[in-house]
Motif scaffolding. Structure first.
Motif, mmCIF file in Angstrom:
data_model
loop_
_atom_site.group_PDB
_atom_site.id
_atom_site.type_symbol
_atom_site.label_atom_id
_atom_site.label_comp_id
_atom_site.label_asym_id
_atom_site.label_seq_id
_atom_site.Cartn_x
_atom_site.Cartn_y
_atom_site.Cartn_z
ATOM 1 N N UNK A 1 0.846 -1.192 0.000
ATOM 2 C CA UNK A 1 0.000 0.000 0.000
ATOM 3 C C UNK A 1 0.882 1.243 0.000
ATOM 4 N N UNK A 2 0.428 2.304 -0.667
ATOM 5 C CA UNK A 2 1.246 3.519 -0.720
ATOM 6 C C UNK A 2 1.347 4.155 0.660
ATOM 7 N N UNK A 3 2.468 4.804 0.915
ATOM 8 C CA UNK A 3 2.631 5.486 2.198
ATOM 9 C C UNK A 3 1.768 6.744 2.197
ATOM 10 N N UNK A 4 1.515 7.271 3.373
ATOM 11 C CA UNK A 4 0.708 8.467 3.506
ATOM 12 C C UNK A 4 1.299 9.627 2.719
ATOM 13 N N UNK A 5 2.629 9.749 2.712
ATOM 14 C CA UNK A 5 3.270 10.823 1.959
ATOM 15 C C UNK A 5 3.011 10.709 0.465
ATOM 16 N N UNK A 6 2.853 9.485 -0.043
ATOM 17 C CA UNK A 6 2.600 9.288 -1.468
ATOM 18 C C UNK A 6 1.184 9.667 -1.859
ATOM 19 N N UNK A 7 0.269 9.726 -0.918
ATOM 20 C CA UNK A 7 -1.131 9.986 -1.236
ATOM 21 C C UNK A 7 -1.574 11.409 -0.913
ATOM 22 N N UNK A 8 -0.761 12.174 -0.212
ATOM 23 C CA UNK A 8 -1.134 13.522 0.207
ATOM 24 C C UNK A 8 -0.552 14.562 -0.742
ATOM 25 N N UNK A 9 -1.356 15.590 -1.023
ATOM 26 C CA UNK A 9 -0.843 16.738 -1.758
ATOM 27 C C UNK A 9 -1.296 18.014 -1.052
ATOM 28 N N UNK A 10 -0.430 19.008 -1.077
ATOM 29 C CA UNK A 10 -0.731 20.311 -0.489
ATOM 30 C C UNK A 10 -0.912 21.330 -1.599
ATOM 31 N N UNK A 11 -1.876 22.214 -1.440
ATOM 32 C CA UNK A 11 -2.059 23.303 -2.399
ATOM 33 C C UNK A 11 -2.621 24.517 -1.667
ATOM 34 N N UNK A 12 -2.358 25.687 -2.220
ATOM 35 C CA UNK A 12 -2.850 26.939 -1.649
ATOM 36 C C UNK A 12 -3.709 27.631 -2.691
ATOM 37 N N UNK A 13 -4.864 28.142 -2.251
ATOM 38 C CA UNK A 13 -5.763 28.837 -3.163
ATOM 39 C C UNK A 13 -6.204 30.145 -2.518
ATOM 40 N N UNK A 14 -6.031 31.252 -3.182
ATOM 41 C CA UNK A 14 -5.426 31.434 -4.487
ATOM 42 C C UNK A 14 -3.916 31.218 -4.427
ATOM 43 N N UNK A 15 -3.315 31.023 -5.583
ATOM 44 C CA UNK A 15 -1.879 30.724 -5.654
ATOM 45 C C UNK A 15 -1.029 31.902 -5.187
ATOM 46 N N UNK A 16 -1.507 33.111 -5.383
ATOM 47 C CA UNK A 16 -0.781 34.304 -4.967
ATOM 48 C C UNK A 16 -1.656 35.075 -3.983
ATOM 49 N N UNK B 1 -4.932 39.468 2.936
ATOM 50 C CA UNK B 1 -5.851 38.536 2.298
ATOM 51 C C UNK B 1 -5.870 37.196 3.025
ATOM 52 N N UNK B 2 -6.836 36.368 2.661
ATOM 53 C CA UNK B 2 -6.993 35.035 3.240
ATOM 54 C C UNK B 2 -6.767 33.999 2.157
ATOM 55 N N UNK B 3 -6.100 32.908 2.524
ATOM 56 C CA UNK B 3 -5.873 31.795 1.597
ATOM 57 C C UNK B 3 -6.379 30.511 2.243
ATOM 58 N N UNK B 4 -6.631 29.526 1.398
ATOM 59 C CA UNK B 4 -7.056 28.214 1.849
ATOM 60 C C UNK B 4 -5.962 27.217 1.513
ATOM 61 N N UNK B 5 -5.455 26.513 2.507
ATOM 62 C CA UNK B 5 -4.475 25.447 2.304
ATOM 63 C C UNK B 5 -5.250 24.132 2.273
ATOM 64 N N UNK B 6 -5.177 23.423 1.155
ATOM 65 C CA UNK B 6 -5.852 22.131 1.014
ATOM 66 C C UNK B 6 -4.861 20.999 1.211
ATOM 67 N N UNK B 7 -5.255 20.020 1.999
ATOM 68 C CA UNK B 7 -4.470 18.806 2.216
ATOM 69 C C UNK B 7 -5.308 17.673 1.637
ATOM 70 N N UNK B 8 -5.105 17.388 0.376
ATOM 71 C CA UNK B 8 -5.893 16.358 -0.298
ATOM 72 C C UNK B 8 -5.268 14.985 -0.111
ATOM 73 N N UNK B 9 -6.118 13.976 0.046
ATOM 74 C CA UNK B 9 -5.633 12.606 0.109
ATOM 75 C C UNK B 9 -5.621 11.979 1.483
#
Length: 89
Positions: free
Chosen positions: A4-19, A24-32
């Motif tokens: 099975x894939x490790x947790x690090x292999x299944x998680x991605x981080x992203x910030x919206x908006x990119x800039x 301002x306020x941003x949303x950090x998404x932790x998908x997976x």
């Protein structure tokens, strides 16, 4: 049977908006990963963020201080097993 894939292999981080500008306020998404017990912390530029559940995983809001210098800051996700996932925002 494949391992099975490790947790690090299944998680991605992203910030919206990119800039994001000061004030301002941003949303950090932790998908997976919806398993918040496997994650011990999240920081942006050294400041701790509070995570909450979403449909795709977890997320956190971050407000950018009006006095924060413009630039790229690290987002660091800390896993319960001691590993970290680092991205830049």
């Amino acid at each position: 049977m494949e391992p099975s894939p490790s947790l690090l292999d299944t998680i991605s981080l992203s910030v919206s908006p990119a800039s994001v500008l000061q004030g301002e306020i941003a949303l950090v998404n932790i998908d997976g990963s919806t398993n918040s017990a496997a994650l011990t912390g999240l920081t942006l530029g050294g400041e701790p963020l509070t995570m909450f559940p979403t449909q795709n995983g977890l997320a956190a809001f971050v407000g950018v201080n009006l006095h924060k210098e413009p630039g790229i800051y690290p987002i660091i996700l800390y896993l319960a097993d001691g590993r970290v996932l680092k991205e830049n925002a």
